[in-house]
Write a protein that holds these residues in place. Structure first.
Motif, short mmCIF file in Angstrom:
data_model
loop_
_atom_site.label_atom_id
_atom_site.label_comp_id
_atom_site.label_asym_id
_atom_site.label_seq_id
_atom_site.Cartn_x
_atom_site.Cartn_y
_atom_site.Cartn_z
N THR A 181 0.89 -1.17 -0.07
CA THR A 181 -0.02 0.00 0.00
C THR A 181 0.91 1.09 0.00
N VAL A 182 1.92 1.20 0.69
CA VAL A 182 2.84 2.43 0.81
C VAL A 182 3.61 2.52 -0.49
N ASP A 183 3.95 1.51 -1.18
CA ASP A 183 4.31 1.65 -2.67
C ASP A 183 3.55 2.21 -3.60
N ILE A 184 2.33 1.98 -3.31
CA ILE A 184 1.25 2.66 -4.15
C ILE A 184 0.89 4.20 -3.89
N THR A 185 0.87 4.37 -2.65
CA THR A 185 0.47 5.70 -2.37
C THR A 185 1.79 6.67 -2.25
N GLY A 186 2.99 5.99 -2.32
CA GLY A 186 4.15 6.89 -2.30
C GLY A 186 4.43 7.48 -3.74
N HIS A 187 3.57 6.76 -4.60
CA HIS A 187 3.90 7.40 -6.03
C HIS A 187 2.78 8.46 -6.56
N LEU A 188 1.85 8.78 -5.68
CA LEU A 188 0.80 9.61 -6.05
C LEU A 188 1.39 10.97 -5.91
N GLU A 189 0.62 11.84 -6.73
CA GLU A 189 0.87 13.36 -6.71
C GLU A 189 0.88 13.85 -5.37
N LYS A 190 1.30 14.90 -4.91
CA LYS A 190 1.47 15.29 -3.75
C LYS A 190 0.24 15.39 -3.02
N TYR A 191 -0.83 16.12 -3.55
CA TYR A 191 -2.05 16.42 -3.10
C TYR A 191 -2.69 15.25 -2.82
N ARG A 192 -2.52 14.40 -3.66
CA ARG A 192 -3.50 12.77 -3.53
C ARG A 192 -2.77 12.22 -2.49
N ARG A 193 -1.66 12.32 -2.40
CA ARG A 193 -0.66 11.41 -1.67
C ARG A 193 -1.20 11.66 -0.34
N TYR A 194 -1.29 12.72 0.06
CA TYR A 194 -1.52 13.49 1.46
C TYR A 194 -3.16 13.47 1.72
N GLY A 195 -4.17 13.12 0.82
CA GLY A 195 -5.54 13.01 0.86
C GLY A 195 -5.87 11.75 0.95
N LEU A 196 -6.21 11.26 -0.22
CA LEU A 196 -6.59 9.79 -0.54
C LEU A 196 -5.48 8.76 -0.21
N GLY A 197 -4.24 8.94 -0.43
CA GLY A 197 -3.18 8.17 -0.04
C GLY A 197 -3.21 7.90 1.53
N ALA A 198 -3.15 8.94 2.24
CA ALA A 198 -3.02 8.86 3.79
C ALA A 198 -4.27 8.16 4.35
N SER A 199 -5.37 8.68 3.48
CA SER A 199 -6.79 7.95 4.17
C SER A 199 -6.60 6.42 3.81
N LEU A 200 -6.16 5.95 2.58
CA LEU A 200 -6.06 4.69 2.56
C LEU A 200 -5.17 4.02 3.51
N GLU A 201 -4.01 4.57 3.50
CA GLU A 201 -3.06 3.77 4.52
C GLU A 201 -3.67 3.69 5.93
N GLN A 202 -4.49 4.78 6.43
CA GLN A 202 -5.04 4.71 7.52
C GLN A 202 -6.36 3.62 7.51
N SER A 203 -6.85 3.61 6.43
CA SER A 203 -7.84 2.31 6.46
C SER A 203 -7.31 0.87 6.68
N VAL A 204 -6.42 0.89 5.88
CA VAL A 204 -5.64 -0.53 6.01
C VAL A 204 -5.07 -0.65 7.23
N LEU A 205 -4.41 0.38 7.90
CA LEU A 205 -3.67 0.00 9.38
C LEU A 205 -5.08 -0.35 10.23
N GLU A 206 -6.18 0.33 10.20
CA GLU A 206 -7.32 0.13 11.16
C GLU A 206 -7.92 -1.26 10.90
N LEU A 207 -7.72 -1.81 9.68
CA LEU A 207 -8.33 -3.14 9.13
C LEU A 207 -7.21 -3.91 9.88
N LEU A 208 -6.07 -3.91 9.87
CA LEU A 208 -5.10 -4.56 10.82
C LEU A 208 -5.09 -4.65 12.28
N LYS A 209 -5.56 -3.53 12.73
CA LYS A 209 -5.65 -3.36 14.10
C LYS A 209 -7.00 -4.06 14.77
N GLU A 210 -7.90 -4.25 13.97
CA GLU A 210 -9.37 -4.83 14.32
C GLU A 210 -9.01 -6.41 14.12
#
Length: 116
Positions: free
Chosen positions: A2-31
């Motif tokens: 996931t980090v490999d995918i979000t790391g290659h996004l444009e800056k404004y997408r990386r800190y919006g959708l990319g960060a949100s996506l990473e947070q969702s995956v981390l929450e999934l793992l936590k649960e």
């Protein structure tokens, strides 16, 4: 991956959708980890929460794919892994060790398609 995918996004997408996506995956793992270590009466709530985070993550990956923001091959690889997690999660939710939370003893489980 996931980090490999979000790391290659444009800056404004990386800190919006990319960060949100990473947070969702981390929450999934936590649960999932919480469900693994929780006592039986509490497992079902963690599994339901994990299921919702899985669905949210899947939708965010689909959004990345439809907006053509990341490499399609990598997104398809992640989506196949998420589908496998979903099958395992669906089986855990429907199997008696964690309690039958989606249906009663006479119903058919939609996730597993087996008779109870």
């Amino acid at each position: 991956m996931t980090v490999d995918i979000t790391g290659h996004l444009e800056k404004y997408r990386r800190y919006g959708l990319g960060a949100s996506l990473e947070q969702s995956v981390l929450e999934l793992l936590k649960e999932l980890i919480m469900a693994k270590n929780a006592p039986k009466p509490l497992k079902s709530s963690f599994l339901i929460s994990a299921s919702s985070h899985l669905e949210i993550s899947t939708l965010k990956f689909r959004l990345l794919l439809e907006l053509k923001l990341a490499n399609e091959t990598k997104i398809f690889q992640v989506q196949s892994k998420l589908a496998e997690v979903g099958r395992m999660l669906g089986g855990s939710i429907c199997d008696p060790p964690y309690g039958s939370i989606w249906h009663d003893a006479r119903a058919t489980c939609a996730g597993c398609a087996h008779q109870r």
